[in-house]
Scaffold this motif. Structure first.
Motif, mmCIF file in Angstrom:
data_model
loop_
_atom_site.group_PDB
_atom_site.id
_atom_site.type_symbol
_atom_site.label_atom_id
_atom_site.label_comp_id
_atom_site.label_asym_id
_atom_site.label_seq_id
_atom_site.Cartn_x
_atom_site.Cartn_y
_atom_site.Cartn_z
ATOM 1 N N ALA A 1 0.855 -1.179 0.000
ATOM 2 C CA ALA A 1 0.000 0.000 0.000
ATOM 3 C C ALA A 1 0.893 1.232 0.000
ATOM 4 O O ALA A 1 2.069 1.180 0.372
ATOM 5 N N TYR A 2 0.310 2.348 -0.420
ATOM 6 C CA TYR A 2 1.014 3.619 -0.439
ATOM 7 C C TYR A 2 0.219 4.624 0.385
ATOM 8 O O TYR A 2 -0.999 4.711 0.254
ATOM 9 N N LEU A 3 0.954 5.348 1.229
ATOM 10 C CA LEU A 3 0.347 6.328 2.128
ATOM 11 C C LEU A 3 0.914 7.707 1.843
ATOM 12 O O LEU A 3 2.102 7.848 1.529
ATOM 13 N N GLY A 4 0.070 8.720 1.980
ATOM 14 C CA GLY A 4 0.513 10.102 1.901
ATOM 15 C C GLY A 4 0.462 10.714 3.288
ATOM 16 O O GLY A 4 -0.523 10.532 4.006
ATOM 17 N N LEU A 5 1.511 11.427 3.663
ATOM 18 C CA LEU A 5 1.591 12.056 4.976
ATOM 19 C C LEU A 5 1.796 13.551 4.812
ATOM 20 O O LEU A 5 2.525 13.985 3.906
ATOM 21 N N GLY A 6 1.170 14.333 5.674
ATOM 22 C CA GLY A 6 1.355 15.777 5.653
ATOM 23 C C GLY A 6 1.239 16.371 7.038
ATOM 24 O O GLY A 6 0.568 15.821 7.910
ATOM 25 N N SER A 7 1.919 17.511 7.227
ATOM 26 C CA SER A 7 1.874 18.222 8.506
ATOM 27 C C SER A 7 2.131 19.702 8.255
ATOM 28 O O SER A 7 3.019 20.055 7.472
ATOM 29 N N SER B 1 5.093 -2.807 7.717
ATOM 30 C CA SER B 1 6.523 -2.566 7.558
ATOM 31 C C SER B 1 6.698 -1.463 6.519
ATOM 32 O O SER B 1 6.206 -1.595 5.388
ATOM 33 N N VAL B 2 7.356 -0.378 6.897
ATOM 34 C CA VAL B 2 7.649 0.698 5.946
ATOM 35 C C VAL B 2 8.816 0.225 5.092
ATOM 36 O O VAL B 2 9.894 -0.049 5.612
ATOM 37 N N THR B 3 8.583 0.120 3.780
ATOM 38 C CA THR B 3 9.603 -0.417 2.881
ATOM 39 C C THR B 3 10.291 0.649 2.034
ATOM 40 O O THR B 3 11.424 0.458 1.616
ATOM 41 N N ARG B 4 9.609 1.750 1.760
ATOM 42 C CA ARG B 4 10.211 2.854 1.010
ATOM 43 C C ARG B 4 9.598 4.155 1.495
ATOM 44 O O ARG B 4 8.448 4.181 1.925
ATOM 45 N N ARG B 5 10.374 5.229 1.365
ATOM 46 C CA ARG B 5 9.869 6.540 1.730
ATOM 47 C C ARG B 5 10.410 7.566 0.749
ATOM 48 O O ARG B 5 11.534 7.467 0.291
ATOM 49 N N SER B 6 9.580 8.547 0.455
ATOM 50 C CA SER B 6 9.999 9.632 -0.436
ATOM 51 C C SER B 6 10.779 10.668 0.356
ATOM 52 O O SER B 6 10.844 10.626 1.585
ATOM 53 N N ASP B 7 11.312 11.619 -0.381
ATOM 54 C CA ASP B 7 11.851 12.812 0.258
ATOM 55 C C ASP B 7 10.674 13.601 0.846
ATOM 56 O O ASP B 7 9.512 13.367 0.501
ATOM 57 N N ILE B 8 10.993 14.559 1.691
ATOM 58 C CA ILE B 8 9.987 15.456 2.258
ATOM 59 C C ILE B 8 9.926 16.704 1.373
ATOM 60 O O ILE B 8 10.967 17.268 1.013
ATOM 61 N N HIS B 9 8.714 17.104 1.026
ATOM 62 C CA HIS B 9 8.490 18.254 0.148
ATOM 63 C C HIS B 9 7.699 19.321 0.890
ATOM 64 O O HIS B 9 6.710 19.003 1.550
ATOM 65 N N GLU B 10 8.111 20.576 0.754
ATOM 66 C CA GLU B 10 7.330 21.674 1.319
ATOM 67 C C GLU B 10 6.359 22.168 0.254
ATOM 68 O O GLU B 10 6.750 22.412 -0.894
ATOM 69 N N THR B 11 5.091 22.291 0.626
ATOM 70 C CA THR B 11 4.057 22.643 -0.348
ATOM 71 C C THR B 11 3.089 23.671 0.236
ATOM 72 O O THR B 11 2.929 23.776 1.447
ATOM 73 N N LYS B 12 2.452 24.387 -0.656
ATOM 74 C CA LYS B 12 1.409 25.327 -0.269
ATOM 75 C C LYS B 12 0.152 24.553 0.120
ATOM 76 O O LYS B 12 -0.095 23.464 -0.387
ATOM 77 N N THR C 1 -6.386 28.000 1.756
ATOM 78 C CA THR C 1 -5.008 28.458 1.582
ATOM 79 C C THR C 1 -4.536 29.407 2.675
ATOM 80 O O THR C 1 -3.372 29.797 2.681
ATOM 81 N N GLU C 2 -5.409 29.774 3.603
ATOM 82 C CA GLU C 2 -5.047 30.688 4.692
ATOM 83 C C GLU C 2 -4.550 29.904 5.902
ATOM 84 O O GLU C 2 -5.163 29.900 6.967
ATOM 85 N N GLN C 3 -3.415 29.220 5.712
ATOM 86 C CA GLN C 3 -2.806 28.438 6.781
ATOM 87 C C GLN C 3 -1.337 28.216 6.428
ATOM 88 O O GLN C 3 -0.920 28.479 5.306
ATOM 89 N N PRO C 4 -0.537 27.717 7.376
ATOM 90 C CA PRO C 4 0.896 27.517 7.103
ATOM 91 C C PRO C 4 1.139 26.469 6.011
ATOM 92 O O PRO C 4 0.301 25.604 5.751
ATOM 93 N N ASP C 5 2.327 26.557 5.384
ATOM 94 C CA ASP C 5 2.732 25.579 4.380
ATOM 95 C C ASP C 5 2.878 24.196 5.013
ATOM 96 O O ASP C 5 3.147 24.062 6.214
ATOM 97 N N PHE C 6 2.721 23.183 4.185
ATOM 98 C CA PHE C 6 2.818 21.787 4.614
ATOM 99 C C PHE C 6 4.180 21.203 4.301
ATOM 100 O O PHE C 6 4.860 21.633 3.365
ATOM 101 N N LEU C 7 4.553 20.191 5.050
ATOM 102 C CA LEU C 7 5.573 19.234 4.648
ATOM 103 C C LEU C 7 4.817 17.957 4.295
ATOM 104 O O LEU C 7 3.943 17.523 5.061
ATOM 105 N N ASN C 8 5.140 17.388 3.129
ATOM 106 C CA ASN C 8 4.470 16.181 2.654
ATOM 107 C C ASN C 8 5.489 15.129 2.254
ATOM 108 O O ASN C 8 6.588 15.454 1.805
ATOM 109 N N MET C 9 5.094 13.884 2.382
ATOM 110 C CA MET C 9 5.899 12.760 1.930
ATOM 111 C C MET C 9 4.981 11.569 1.671
ATOM 112 O O MET C 9 3.807 11.587 2.064
#
Length: 153
Positions: free
Chosen positions: A4-10, A33-44, A49-57
Motif C-alpha cells: 500500500a502507499y500512504l501520503g503524509l502531511g503536517s 513494515s515501511v519499505t520505502r519513503r519519499s523525500d519530504i516536500h514543502e508545499t502550499k 489556503t489561509e494556513q501555514p505551508d505543509f511538509l508532505n511525503m
C-alpha cells in the motif's frame, strides 16, 4: 503481504518531527513494515489556503491488514500524535491518507481506494512518483509518473 502507499502531511508544530513520528508509529505496528519513503516536500496548502505551508511525503508499506483495519490504524496514529479534526482542509499536526492498496478499487463511506483526489494533487503525486512512479492507478490505468506529467501540463 499487501503493498500500500500512504501520503503524509503536517503544517502545525514541528512538521518534520511530526512526519518522522508518524513513520515510526507506522513502522512499529506489528502488521506494517515501511519499505520505502519519499523525500519530504514543502508545499502550499490545498483548499483552505489561509494556513501555514505543509511538509508532505509518501510511504510504501507492506501490510497484513485489510484496508479497513489499516484505516483504523492510521486514524489511531493521527489521534495519538495530536490530530484534532475541526475543519475540512484545515491545519493539522499530521494527516495520513491511504492512497493505493494493491490494485484495489473500493468506495465506502469512510474510505476510497485509490484516494479519490490523489490524481489532482501535486503534493501527493510528486513524492509518490519518487517511490512508485511506475505503479498504475487502477482507476485511470495510468502510472503515477503519467498522472504527475498530466497534472503539470
Amino acid at each position: 503481504m499487501a503493498i500500500a502507499y500512504l501520503g503524509l502531511g503536517s503544517n502545525l508544530g514541528d512538521r518534520k518531527g511530526n512526519l518522522e513520528d508518524a513513520v515510526d508509529a507506522l513502522d512499529n505496528q506489528l502488521d506494517i513494515s515501511v519499505t520505502r519513503r519519499s523525500d519530504i516536500h514543502e508545499t502550499k496548502p490545498y483548499g483552505n489556503t489561509e494556513q501555514p505551508d505543509f511538509l508532505n511525503m509518501c510511504l510504501e508499506i507492506e501490510t497484513r491488514m485489510s484496508p479497513l483495519s489499516l484505516l483504523e490504524t492510521v486514524l489511531g496514529i493521527e489521534h495519538l500524535l495530536g490530530r484534532v479534526r475541526t475543519e475540512v482542509w484545515g491545519p493539522r499536526v499530521i494527516d495520513i491518507d491511504i492512497l493505493l492498496y494493491e490494485d484495489l478499487e473500493l468506495q465506502l463511506d469512510d474510505l476510497s481506494i485509490p484516494h479519490h483526489e490523489m490524481h489532482k494533487r501535486g503534493f501527493v503525486l510528486e513524492p509518490l512518483s519518487e517511490i512508485a512512479g511506475q505503479v498504475k492507478h487502477p482507476g485511470f490505468d495510468l502510472t503515477i509518473d503519467e498522472l504527475k506529467d498530466k497534472l503539470t501540463v
